[in-house]
Scaffold this active site. Structure first.
Site, short mmCIF file in Angstrom:
data_model
loop_
_atom_site.label_atom_id
_atom_site.label_comp_id
_atom_site.label_asym_id
_atom_site.label_seq_id
_atom_site.Cartn_x
_atom_site.Cartn_y
_atom_site.Cartn_z
CG ASN A 126 -20.32 34.05 -39.05
OD1 ASN A 126 -19.69 32.52 -39.45
ND2 ASN A 126 -20.48 33.81 -37.44
CD1 TRP A 170 -21.62 30.39 -45.57
CD2 TRP A 170 -23.41 30.52 -44.68
NE1 TRP A 170 -22.48 29.27 -45.29
CE2 TRP A 170 -24.02 29.51 -44.55
CE3 TRP A 170 -24.46 31.31 -43.65
CZ2 TRP A 170 -24.64 28.70 -44.50
CZ3 TRP A 170 -25.35 30.11 -43.07
CH2 TRP A 170 -25.49 29.06 -43.78
CG ASP A 186 -14.30 38.64 -40.86
OD1 ASP A 186 -15.78 38.62 -40.10
OD2 ASP A 186 -13.71 39.17 -41.64
CG ASN A 190 -16.86 41.63 -33.40
OD1 ASN A 190 -17.12 41.30 -32.94
ND2 ASN A 190 -17.33 42.69 -34.76
NE ARG A 227 -11.18 44.20 -41.35
CZ ARG A 227 -11.57 44.36 -42.85
NH1 ARG A 227 -11.14 45.43 -43.71
NH2 ARG A 227 -13.00 44.16 -43.27
CB SER A 250 -10.02 42.56 -36.63
OG SER A 250 -10.14 42.59 -37.99
C1 IPE Z 1 -12.69 40.34 -36.34
O1 IPE Z 1 -14.36 40.54 -37.07
C2 IPE Z 1 -14.07 40.08 -34.60
C3 IPE Z 1 -14.22 38.49 -35.04
C4 IPE Z 1 -14.05 37.56 -35.73
C5 IPE Z 1 -14.85 38.16 -33.55
P1 IPE Z 1 -15.02 41.84 -37.77
O2 IPE Z 1 -16.12 41.12 -38.93
O3 IPE Z 1 -15.22 42.53 -36.31
O4 IPE Z 1 -13.81 42.90 -38.48
P2 IPE Z 1 -13.62 43.47 -38.94
O5 IPE Z 1 -14.28 45.11 -37.97
O6 IPE Z 1 -14.14 43.49 -40.78
O7 IPE Z 1 -12.37 43.52 -39.44
C1 IPE Z 2 -18.01 36.97 -37.73
O1 IPE Z 2 -18.43 37.40 -38.77
C2 IPE Z 2 -18.11 37.17 -36.31
C3 IPE Z 2 -18.57 37.51 -35.87
C4 IPE Z 2 -17.23 39.11 -35.34
C5 IPE Z 2 -18.52 37.53 -33.87
P1 IPE Z 2 -19.20 38.76 -39.14
O2 IPE Z 2 -20.60 38.88 -38.68
O3 IPE Z 2 -17.96 39.39 -38.60
O4 IPE Z 2 -19.69 38.74 -40.42
P2 IPE Z 2 -19.13 38.87 -42.03
O5 IPE Z 2 -17.60 39.65 -41.78
O6 IPE Z 2 -20.25 40.33 -41.43
O7 IPE Z 2 -19.99 38.33 -43.09
MG MG Z 3 -16.48 40.19 -40.15
#
Ligand code: IPE
Ligand code: IPE
Ligand code: MG
Length: 248
Positions: free
Chosen positions: A21, A24, A19, A67, A191, A193
């Site tokens: 990306n 960042w 988590d 997602n 968490r 998720s």
């Molecule tokens: C969890 O990350 C899913 C993945 C890393 C693929 P999310 O960014 O979707 O999680 P929540 O919704 O913030 O808990």
């Molecule tokens: C995790 O990074 C990757 C996926 C859920 C695909 P995020 O895209 O959730 O990055 P943040 O949490 O918004 O920073």
């Molecule tokens: Mg995330």
């Protein structure tokens, strides 16, 4: 700082919620997809280091059922990345088997085809198995398992009283591997998720603030060193664990 890792007590199965990306990239004034692209490089580094350390199963939360609710352009960018960044040659060179868990039927056809081709090409590899959880959520998986078990009972293939914990484990998509020994989540949230809810019943949990693109080999070493400093009691007392070898 270097961390001391005992190569004889490596976690056999490491699961990671990758988590951070998006944040960042946003903090750098870039599009979120730039963060996902950077995250692919981290996957390569961490997979390679995990294999070198002797981890047998590395399960990466790549795209959750939830997602799918992200903006269409971000979903498209993520699907595109799966398509372009899966390099069979890297798996073959490193003797790594590639597998997917999740509802693959929801993925675009070219992505499904690419994933299947990579799975087939790497099926004989033995050093480590890298599992991508794609279009995956634990509640989806448990629901599917319940449907399967219910239909086995309805068809008379199984008696209700024969349903055991193991029956459920065997009907989950993760039935070919042991439960995670260590679960890591990057990106600061404490968490789960909807990830591997059944399987992490007794996993050691490690959370860190580092965004996934910045997660380093040293960060992985730290998580493993902390994992190795824990006594896994599985409900027993400290003394029992010290006196018998029944626990990992
Ligand atoms: C969890 O990350 C899913 C993945 C890393 C693929 P999310 O960014 O979707 O999680 P929540 O919704 O913030 O808990
Ligand atoms: C995790 O990074 C990757 C996926 C859920 C695909 P995020 O895209 O959730 O990055 P943040 O949490 O918004 O920073
Ligand atoms: Mg995330």
């Amino acid at each position: 700082m270097a961390y001391n890792i005992d190569m004889n007590r490596m976690p056999e199965h490491v699961a990671i919620i990758m988590d951070g990306n998006g944040r960042w990239a946003t903090e750098k004034g870039k599009e979120r997809s730039y963060g996902h692209q950077a995250g692919v490089d981290t996957v390569r580094r961490i997979a390679s280091e995990s294999a070198r350390l002797g981890v047998k199963y590395l399960t990466l939360y790549t795209f959750s059922t939830e997602n799918w609710n992200r903006p269409a352009d971000e979903v498209a960018a993520l699907m595109g990345l799966v398509l372009t960044s899966l390099e069979d040659e890297i798996f073959i060179k490193n003797n790594v088997k590639f597998l997917v868990i999740g509802d693959m039927t929801r993925l675009p056809k070219p992505v499904q085809d690419k994933l299947k081709a990579t799975m087939e090409r790497t099926a004989g590899n033995t050093r480590m198995t890298l599992i991508a959880a794609l279009s995956y959520s634990s509640r989806w998986e448990i629901t599917e398992a319940v449907k399967k078990i219910a239909s086995d009972v309805a068809e008379g293939k199984m008696n209700i009283n024969d349903i055991e914990e193991d029956t459920i484990s065997k009907n989950l998509t993760t039935n070919f591997m042991p439960d995670p020994d260590l679960l890591i989540r990057t990106g600061g949230e404490i968490r789960i998720s909807n990830y591997l809810l059944w399987q992490i019943a007794y996993s050691e949990l490690y959370f860190c603030d580092t965004y996934w693109p910045d997660f380093s080999e040293e960060d992985l070493h730290k998580a493993i060193a902390i994992y190795q400093s824990k006594q896994r009691r599985f409900g027993k007392t400290e003394e029992q664990v010290e006196n018998n070898e029944n626990t990992k």
